[in-house]
Design a protein around this motif. Sequence first.
Motif, mmCIF file in Angstrom:
data_model
loop_
_atom_site.group_PDB
_atom_site.id
_atom_site.type_symbol
_atom_site.label_atom_id
_atom_site.label_comp_id
_atom_site.label_asym_id
_atom_site.label_seq_id
_atom_site.Cartn_x
_atom_site.Cartn_y
_atom_site.Cartn_z
ATOM 1 N N ILE A 76 -41.350 31.471 14.543
ATOM 2 C CA ILE A 76 -40.052 30.713 15.417
ATOM 3 C C ILE A 76 -40.882 29.655 15.816
ATOM 4 O O ILE A 76 -40.017 28.370 15.578
ATOM 5 N N GLU A 201 -32.166 35.772 16.843
ATOM 6 C CA GLU A 201 -32.388 34.740 15.515
ATOM 7 C C GLU A 201 -33.035 33.678 15.584
ATOM 8 O O GLU A 201 -33.816 33.101 14.612
ATOM 9 N N THR A 202 -32.901 33.257 16.802
ATOM 10 C CA THR A 202 -33.327 31.592 16.998
ATOM 11 C C THR A 202 -34.263 31.517 18.101
ATOM 12 O O THR A 202 -34.297 32.625 18.903
ATOM 13 N N GLU A 204 -33.706 29.985 20.700
ATOM 14 C CA GLU A 204 -32.942 29.889 21.957
ATOM 15 C C GLU A 204 -32.684 31.343 22.348
ATOM 16 O O GLU A 204 -32.583 31.750 23.465
#
Length: 259
Positions: A76, A201-202, A204
């Motif tokens: 990530i 997923e991200t 953030e």
Amino acid sequence: MEVFFLMMGLWLVVAVALGLRRPQGLGGSALRARLDAVYGEPHELVRVSPAAFPEADLDFYDRARKEFEGRKYRWIADVEDLTMSRIYPQNRTFVRLFVDAGGMIRASAYHLHPRGVVVSLLQLVQLFPRHLRVVELISEIQGTFLVTSNTHGVDRLEPPPEAKVERLPLATPIADVVTRHEARITELVRAHPERAPVSFETLEDVLASAARAHVVMARHRQKVGGISRDELERLKGRPLSATEEAFLREVQRKEPAPE
């Protein structure tokens, strides 16, 4: 990064609790201020380049990435906790973040190379290795954080009740840490199918989960007054002396008991 937060709060606590030579200005109030700085404010995490960390073991980070990606985890970002770097400027490091293919696990790998007076004292009595290469996996399920890491014996502050931490030996291969955590989350989901894990997923998503975990840890540290009696007595291996009782009251900001 839950174990990362625990270890950052641990360094000064252990040195003082064991009755070692206390660095100037490190009384109970100063220690509490340091703990409050670690746990008491939101942490600022930013993307960084590994090139900015010449003392980091980049081979370890690359091995970790290869291992995780071989198990279908996705890299990530590389991030630095600027809040920690301001508190421990001699011990800057970065954290490499991953998520699994199913989005139920966030993972991190980081290298700690403790430096400074207090950490030198810890190493003198073999309480903290000169180099610590950590792999940590976390799943978040309805306010509970399932954590698996290779930090047995080094993250000695107790986690909050909401963090279910399993510590494996330092030399545990990355693959074994991953396998153990995946087994734990599988067992939990099968036992409680109504409890859906938080999805990652991200970047953030990962940072938001880490921030929620930090709030839980900060609340726990406030509840115990920075350090609990049990933690100090466990580190000392015996009941506290009168001097240590006074130090604990100073850390916890309690008035002496009336005679």
